[in-house]
Design an enzyme around this catalytic site. Structure first.
Site, PDB file in Angstrom:
ATOM      1  N   ARG A 122       2.048  -5.704   1.003  1.00  0.00           N
ATOM      2  CA  ARG A 122       1.472  -6.294   2.161  1.00  0.00           C
ATOM      3  C   ARG A 122       1.615  -7.444   2.086  1.00  0.00           C
ATOM      4  NH1 ARG A 122       0.625  -1.147   5.955  1.00  0.00           N
ATOM      5  NH2 ARG A 122       2.024  -0.809   6.395  1.00  0.00           N
ATOM      6  N   GLN A 127       6.410 -10.005   5.483  1.00  0.00           N
ATOM      7  CA  GLN A 127       6.372  -9.061   6.880  1.00  0.00           C
ATOM      8  C   GLN A 127       7.692  -8.548   7.499  1.00  0.00           C
ATOM      9  OE1 GLN A 127       4.091 -11.622   9.137  1.00  0.00           O
ATOM     10  NE2 GLN A 127       1.989 -10.401   9.220  1.00  0.00           N
ATOM     11  N   ASP A 130       9.546  -5.481   5.754  1.00  0.00           N
ATOM     12  CA  ASP A 130       8.424  -4.277   5.718  1.00  0.00           C
ATOM     13  C   ASP A 130       8.561  -3.028   5.932  1.00  0.00           C
ATOM     14  OD1 ASP A 130       6.160  -2.191   4.875  1.00  0.00           O
ATOM     15  OD2 ASP A 130       4.323  -4.105   6.082  1.00  0.00           O
ATOM     16  N   SER A 133       5.834  -0.694   7.488  1.00  0.00           N
ATOM     17  CA  SER A 133       5.411  -0.995   8.951  1.00  0.00           C
ATOM     18  C   SER A 133       6.141  -0.577  10.248  1.00  0.00           C
ATOM     19  CB  SER A 133       4.723  -2.182   8.850  1.00  0.00           C
ATOM     20  OG  SER A 133       4.097  -2.415   8.028  1.00  0.00           O
ATOM     21  N   TYR A 229      -4.440  -0.617   2.820  1.00  0.00           N
ATOM     22  CA  TYR A 229      -4.540   0.975   3.299  1.00  0.00           C
ATOM     23  C   TYR A 229      -5.638   1.230   2.937  1.00  0.00           C
ATOM     24  CZ  TYR A 229       1.208   0.819   2.610  1.00  0.00           C
ATOM     25  OH  TYR A 229       1.684   0.562   2.816  1.00  0.00           O
TER      26      TYR A 229
END
Length: 373
Positions: A122, A127, A130, A133, A229
């Protein structure tokens, strides 16, 4: 070089790892794309769209597996199918390597280079890769719709000739990607929303969506991992948070739970005593049910009623929006492929943080420090 795509065979799975749109981009890089017949049909991507994209449709699943240099899937193929892959071939999928050590051993023995989409770090540069997500956003959205459908009340305030109906109250536990999407969707539907998370850093995000942030003073200074997290709390902190959650849950019409800890069972947030104190007709949607559940009474894959409260333990929420889930997964995977492939060939540059962490096995060795730890 052949990039193979298989039809998913796991129960409740309707996604496909590669969409025709992204297949077009891969073909433009002078790579061959072989797609198993009807691989995208459950996501409403018919064979003809892949053919138009320049992909080859193959009815023989084993042929795709044995001839592919790179195999793209959602879930890992069976052990029997893995043995048909060429040595030094590449498998890219959701491996969940921490939970499946036997799979990792098999990949090592077979000399397969396996990249776990669930190990994408992350960081800002990753991004667009990911997957967690992307899929969590879909799960959060869908969970709010399920809750609204199961509840026997209006969500928004309604002013009628017969009187004014107050808005329903919702509580979202966990303000990660899934939780934030659930909050946003419930707000759009007109509910009054509260949210809880052990990470005080997310308070601003929760409030920016129009929800109230439920704060629990904790002794622990660090409540999240380096990857962003939630971190597992000690027992006294867990007891304190449950007391606060209990007070808010019994006033809520909807509770959506989204809390997960990487590589560990989902934390228990809603006890059976809390469920018993909720109003009859209330609804709990436990997104974490596949990892053991945040609610003590959740039964994965079922909707059960306990003490007059409906508790939903949904199966594979992203798959329930299979078309958009496949599009997002496919684009995430394509971004990783672009990093891996240089001049038409795979280049495992472990100086790159993304490739280092994502590569679970390579040339018979475990590579990812995320797994080594």
């Amino acid at each position: 070089m052949i990039v193979g795509v298989l039809k998913e065979t796991a129960e409740h799975e309707r996604r496909v790892a590669l969409t025709p749109e992204v297949a077009t981009q891969i073909v433009k890089q002078e790579l061959e794309v072989w797609v198993e017949a009807n691989a995208g049909s459950s996501s409403n991507f018919p064979n003809g769209e892949y053919e138009t994209a320049g992909a080859q449709i193959a009815a023989n699943r084993d042929e795709i597996i044995s001839k592919s240099n790179i195999l793209l899937t959602i879930h890992p193929p069976s052990e029997a199918e893995l043995t048909k892959l060429k040595k030094n071939s590449i498998l890219i999928c959701l491996l969940w390597a921490r939970q499946h050590p036997k799979l990792v051993d098999t990949l090592k023995k077979l000399g397969i280079s396996a990249l776990g989409m669930d190990f994408i770090p992350r960081i800002s540069r990753a991004q667009n890769m990911d997957v967690l997500s992307s899929m969590s956003s879909i799960a959060g959205y869908k969970s709010a719709l399920i809750a609204a459908n199961e509840l026997d009340k209006y969500l928004p305030m309604m002013m009628t000739a017969a009187g004014t109906i107050p808005p329903s109250k919702s509580l979202v536990l966990g303000a990660g990607v899934a939780g934030l999407q659930a909050i946003a969707t419930l707000k759009r539907l007109g509910s009054v929303v509260e949210a809880f998370d052990i990470r005080p850093e997310v308070k601003e995000q929760v409030e920016s969506l129009g929800a109230k942030f439920v704060e629990v003073p904790l002794e622990e200074a660090v409540t999240q991992t380096e990857g962003g997290y939630a971190k597992e709390l000690d027992k006294s902190s867990q007891d304190r948070q449950r007391e606060v959650i209990h007070e808010h849950a019994k006033k809520s019409d909807i509770v959506i739970t989204t809390a997960l800890i990487p590589g560990r069972p989902a934390p228990l947030l809603i006890t059976k005593e809390m469920v018993a104190d909720m109003s009859p007709g209330s609804v709990i949607v436990d997104i974490a049910s596949e990892n053991g559940g945040n609610c003590e009474l959740t039964e994965h894959g079922k909707t059960v009623e306990k003490h007059g409260v409906k508790i939903v333990g949904p199966n594979n929420l992203p798959s329930q929006l299979s078309l958009h889930a496949s599009k997002l997964y496919s684009k995430n995977m394509y971004a990783l492929l672009n990093l891996l492939i240089k001049d038409g060939k795979p280049n495992f540059d472990f100086e790159d943080e993304i490739l280092l962490n994502t590569t679970v096995t390579h040339q018979g060795e475990i590579i990812s420090p995320m797994l080594k730890e």
